[in-house]
Scaffold this active site. Sequence first.
Site, PDB file in Angstrom:
ATOM      1  N   PRO A   1       0.807  -1.220   0.000  1.00 57.62           N
ATOM      2  CA  PRO A   1       0.000   0.000   0.000  1.00 57.62           C
ATOM      3  C   PRO A   1       0.840   1.270   0.000  1.00 57.62           C
ATOM      4  CG  PRO A   1      -0.053  -1.035   2.156  1.00 57.62           C
ATOM      5  CD  PRO A   1       0.630  -1.995   1.239  1.00 57.62           C
TER       6      PRO A   1
ATOM      7  N   ASP B   1       9.947  -1.088  -8.121  1.00 52.91           N
ATOM      8  CA  ASP B   1       9.187  -0.714  -6.933  1.00 52.91           C
ATOM      9  C   ASP B   1       7.673  -0.748  -7.192  1.00 52.91           C
ATOM     10  OD1 ASP B   1       8.890   1.675  -8.375  1.00 52.91           O
ATOM     11  OD2 ASP B   1      10.406   2.719  -7.191  1.00 52.91           O
TER      12      ASP B   1
END
Length: 205
Positions: free
Chosen positions: A11, A81
């Site tokens: 998240p 990422d």
Amino acid sequence: MKKPFIAVEGPIGVGKSSLADKLSQSYNYYHEKEIVNENPFLSDFYEDISKWSFQTEMFFLCNRYKQFQDIATLHSGIVSDYHIYKNKIFAHNTLTHTEYNKFSRIYDILTEDLEMPNIIIFLDADLEVLKARIAHRNRSFEHQIEDNYLLNLKRDYNAYYQSLKNDGERVMRIDTTHLDFVKHNDDYQYILNLLQSLIGGKIHE
């Protein structure tokens, strides 16, 4: 053997970019960085999600598709990422049912022949920790993120992790609530030790 293609996911504010950067240096892998600030719809999105969500998600999808196309030509290991699948996680939380169906069909077409990450690291943290980290990095467009939005992302990321784990994929989940792998090398070494059996490879001194 396929080249290592690691995606760090989780998240908002959990530390994906920071960990990907450190891993790319430790393993001497190419670091694929997510495009965020360049999205022209992002500020409007957080002010009015229902109005700007489709434009925002389509911008991210097209850019991530192009990035995954480009890195497929690399011969070295890769650490990213983000995983392009995050588009479906975010779209599920922001689009209407009709919009999501359209978006999902476009996603499936674009990604059907893409090389996908073969190792996925899921980071998680408690809600208050995520909020503190988001506040610390001080991106103006993130000031309006609501708690329920973060909680829904946490839920959907955990569901995605479980589905991949059940399918036998090379995945790992790390709770970073009490870890600070940016400031404390012991915490980073702890993560490296966890990942060594999953990633393998030689750490670059």
